[in-house]
Design an enzyme around this catalytic site. Structure first.
Site, PDB file in Angstrom:
ATOM      1  N   HIS A  65      27.713  18.552  31.465  1.00 31.49           N
ATOM      2  CA  HIS A  65      26.822  18.158  32.914  1.00 31.49           C
ATOM      3  C   HIS A  65      26.877  16.969  33.614  1.00 31.49           C
ATOM      4  O   HIS A  65      27.531  15.741  33.237  1.00 31.49           O
ATOM      5  CB  HIS A  65      25.199  18.012  32.310  1.00 31.49           C
ATOM      6  CG  HIS A  65      25.336  19.356  31.290  1.00 31.49           C
ATOM      7  ND1 HIS A  65      24.775  18.589  30.363  1.00 31.49           N
ATOM      8  CD2 HIS A  65      25.350  20.560  31.181  1.00 31.49           C
ATOM      9  CE1 HIS A  65      24.333  20.512  28.863  1.00 31.49           C
ATOM     10  NE2 HIS A  65      25.558  20.887  30.310  1.00 31.49           N
ATOM     11  N   HIS A  67      23.948  14.306  34.900  1.00 31.02           N
ATOM     12  CA  HIS A  67      22.985  14.046  34.552  1.00 31.02           C
ATOM     13  C   HIS A  67      22.421  12.510  35.871  1.00 31.02           C
ATOM     14  O   HIS A  67      23.493  12.554  36.486  1.00 31.02           O
ATOM     15  CB  HIS A  67      22.289  12.306  33.183  1.00 31.02           C
ATOM     16  CG  HIS A  67      22.716  13.767  31.702  1.00 31.02           C
ATOM     17  ND1 HIS A  67      22.335  14.133  31.725  1.00 31.02           N
ATOM     18  CD2 HIS A  67      23.586  14.664  31.977  1.00 31.02           C
ATOM     19  CE1 HIS A  67      21.696  14.783  30.322  1.00 31.02           C
ATOM     20  NE2 HIS A  67      23.119  15.661  30.248  1.00 31.02           N
ATOM     21  N   HIS A  81      19.288  15.964  33.404  1.00 31.73           N
ATOM     22  CA  HIS A  81      20.406  16.864  34.275  1.00 31.73           C
ATOM     23  C   HIS A  81      20.329  16.608  35.222  1.00 31.73           C
ATOM     24  O   HIS A  81      18.656  16.724  36.151  1.00 31.73           O
ATOM     25  CB  HIS A  81      20.639  18.237  33.575  1.00 31.73           C
ATOM     26  CG  HIS A  81      20.662  19.131  32.786  1.00 31.73           C
ATOM     27  ND1 HIS A  81      20.721  20.645  32.296  1.00 31.73           N
ATOM     28  CD2 HIS A  81      21.214  18.692  31.751  1.00 31.73           C
ATOM     29  CE1 HIS A  81      21.318  19.917  30.401  1.00 31.73           C
ATOM     30  NE2 HIS A  81      21.773  19.000  30.901  1.00 31.73           N
ATOM     31  N   HIS A  89      17.478  25.421  33.600  1.00 30.44           N
ATOM     32  CA  HIS A  89      18.755  25.548  33.373  1.00 30.44           C
ATOM     33  C   HIS A  89      19.486  26.673  32.743  1.00 30.44           C
ATOM     34  O   HIS A  89      18.830  27.543  32.965  1.00 30.44           O
ATOM     35  CB  HIS A  89      18.886  24.651  32.108  1.00 30.44           C
ATOM     36  CG  HIS A  89      19.904  24.533  31.624  1.00 30.44           C
ATOM     37  ND1 HIS A  89      21.478  23.575  31.827  1.00 30.44           N
ATOM     38  CD2 HIS A  89      20.978  25.139  30.241  1.00 30.44           C
ATOM     39  CE1 HIS A  89      22.431  23.074  31.415  1.00 30.44           C
ATOM     40  NE2 HIS A  89      22.667  24.903  30.073  1.00 30.44           N
ATOM     41  N   HIS A  98      20.476  24.165  37.202  1.00 32.12           N
ATOM     42  CA  HIS A  98      19.996  22.739  37.943  1.00 32.12           C
ATOM     43  C   HIS A  98      21.850  22.299  38.859  1.00 32.12           C
ATOM     44  O   HIS A  98      23.310  23.249  38.114  1.00 32.12           O
ATOM     45  CB  HIS A  98      21.073  21.551  36.705  1.00 32.12           C
ATOM     46  CG  HIS A  98      19.765  22.080  35.910  1.00 32.12           C
ATOM     47  ND1 HIS A  98      20.139  21.480  33.930  1.00 32.12           N
ATOM     48  CD2 HIS A  98      18.246  22.618  36.064  1.00 32.12           C
ATOM     49  CE1 HIS A  98      18.232  21.705  33.641  1.00 32.12           C
ATOM     50  NE2 HIS A  98      17.600  22.390  34.551  1.00 32.12           N
ATOM     51  N   ASP A 101      24.610  20.934  36.637  1.00 31.08           N
ATOM     52  CA  ASP A 101      24.626  21.808  35.739  1.00 31.08           C
ATOM     53  C   ASP A 101      26.982  22.562  35.901  1.00 31.08           C
ATOM     54  O   ASP A 101      26.656  23.890  36.357  1.00 31.08           O
ATOM     55  CB  ASP A 101      24.346  23.683  34.716  1.00 31.08           C
ATOM     56  CG  ASP A 101      22.647  22.872  34.512  1.00 31.08           C
ATOM     57  OD1 ASP A 101      22.362  22.388  33.508  1.00 31.08           O
ATOM     58  OD2 ASP A 101      21.498  24.235  34.715  1.00 31.08           O
ATOM     59  N   HIS A 140      28.736  16.705  25.466  1.00 28.76           N
ATOM     60  CA  HIS A 140      28.231  16.983  24.325  1.00 28.76           C
ATOM     61  C   HIS A 140      28.710  17.533  23.126  1.00 28.76           C
ATOM     62  O   HIS A 140      29.987  17.978  23.236  1.00 28.76           O
ATOM     63  CB  HIS A 140      26.482  18.281  24.881  1.00 28.76           C
ATOM     64  CG  HIS A 140      25.510  17.789  25.559  1.00 28.76           C
ATOM     65  ND1 HIS A 140      24.401  16.838  25.345  1.00 28.76           N
ATOM     66  CD2 HIS A 140      25.932  17.590  27.418  1.00 28.76           C
ATOM     67  CE1 HIS A 140      23.852  16.536  26.364  1.00 28.76           C
ATOM     68  NE2 HIS A 140      24.530  17.103  27.734  1.00 28.76           N
ATOM     69  N   ARG A 163      24.554  13.581  22.594  1.00 26.73           N
ATOM     70  CA  ARG A 163      25.709  13.073  24.393  1.00 26.73           C
ATOM     71  C   ARG A 163      27.023  12.836  23.627  1.00 26.73           C
ATOM     72  O   ARG A 163      27.000  11.151  22.548  1.00 26.73           O
ATOM     73  CB  ARG A 163      25.005  12.108  24.968  1.00 26.73           C
ATOM     74  CG  ARG A 163      23.685  13.316  25.496  1.00 26.73           C
ATOM     75  CD  ARG A 163      23.059  12.565  27.025  1.00 26.73           C
ATOM     76  NE  ARG A 163      22.154  13.123  27.038  1.00 26.73           N
ATOM     77  CZ  ARG A 163      20.821  12.647  28.182  1.00 26.73           C
ATOM     78  NH1 ARG A 163      20.982  11.714  28.797  1.00 26.73           N
ATOM     79  NH2 ARG A 163      19.850  13.739  28.294  1.00 26.73           N
TER      80      ARG A 163
HETATM   81 CU   LIG Z   1      23.814  17.131  29.691  1.00 26.18          CU
END
Ligand SMILES: [Cu+2]
Ligand SMILES: *[C@@H]1O[C@H](CO)[C@@H](O)[C@H](O)[C@H]1NC(C)=O
Ligand SMILES: *[C@@H]1O[C@H](CO)[C@@H](O)[C@H](O)[C@H]1NC(C)=O
Length: 202
Positions: A65, A67, A81, A89, A98, A101, A140, A163
């Site tokens: 993602h 962030h 995010h 999401h 998002h 995403d 992640h 993360r």
């Molecule tokens: Cu993330």
């Protein structure tokens, strides 16, 4: 020079400025104890091409993602995010997602698994409202369920867990300022000439 000439000259300058606006390129490096990768974001006429490779995780799918913050003092410091439209999401190819995403990256291989990243995204950009420059790319420890896992965090994070690596998305090219929508040295020259003609004509 007449005012109508000036108008045409200025219009010409704006059109040329649009034509010479360069494609921007940004880069993020994902580095942690075991993980190493570089991801490049390149403007194309169809969207942002995202390319690169990451090593250091076992084979599998891992949430990926953008962030919202460019603070990587810890990966958690990069916030939630990037989600300027405040939606649920989702997956990268979903209508509801998002902006940040980007789905999953897929690590393939038995001993030294590698994730090869190569996709075009039409939502994230390097200019305007969805500009990801200065925000953080995060990898992640678990698979992103793309909002469909039924877990309590599916609709916010895809239940992707902790993360494991993160890097700020920074300028790679061009080196000239990115603050205007259409910056490039030739365009500035054209604007300067237009302004000079306007000055001389009044
Ligand atoms: Cu993330
Ligand atoms: C890195 O890999 C080693 C060896 O597999 C493992 O023991 C260690 O926990 C890993 N470090 C992190 C931060 O995951
Ligand atoms: C992983 O190992 C298995 C069995 O040793 C093999 O069949 C498979 O092709 C390997 N996969 C990759 C991606 O190297």
């Amino acid at each position: 020079m007449s005012r109508s000439h000036l108008l045409w000259l200025t219009l010409f300058g704006v059109i040329v400025n649009q034509a010479v606006a360069q494609n921007r390129v940004a880069v993020a490096h994902l580095v942690s104890q075991n993980i190493s990768g570089s991801i490049v974001f390149t403007e194309t006429s169809n969207g942002l091409q995202v390319t690169g490779a990451i090593t250091g995780l076992p084979a599998g799918n891992y949430g990926f993602h953008v962030h919202e913050l460019g603070d990587t003092s810890t990966c958690d410091a990069s916030g939630a995010h990037f989600n300027p439209e405040v939606t649920n999401h989702g997956g990268r190819e979903h209508n509801v997602r998002h902006v940040g995403d980007l789905g999953n990256v897929v690590f393939v291989g038995n001993n030294t698994a590698v994730a090869t990243v190569n996709f075009l995204d039409t939502i994230i950009t390097l200019r305007g409202r969805n500009n990801i420059l200065g925000r953080t790319l995060v990898l992640h420890e678990q698979e992103d369920d793309l909002g469909q896992g039924g877990h309590e965090t599916s609709l916010t994070t895809g239940n992707a867990g902790a993360r494991v690596a993160c890097g700020v998305i920074g300028i790679r090219y061009p080196a000239e300022p990115w603050n205007s929508a259409t910056t490039s040295l030739p365009s500035l020259v054209i604007y300067a000439l237009s302004a000079m003609f306007v000055y001389l004509s009044v």
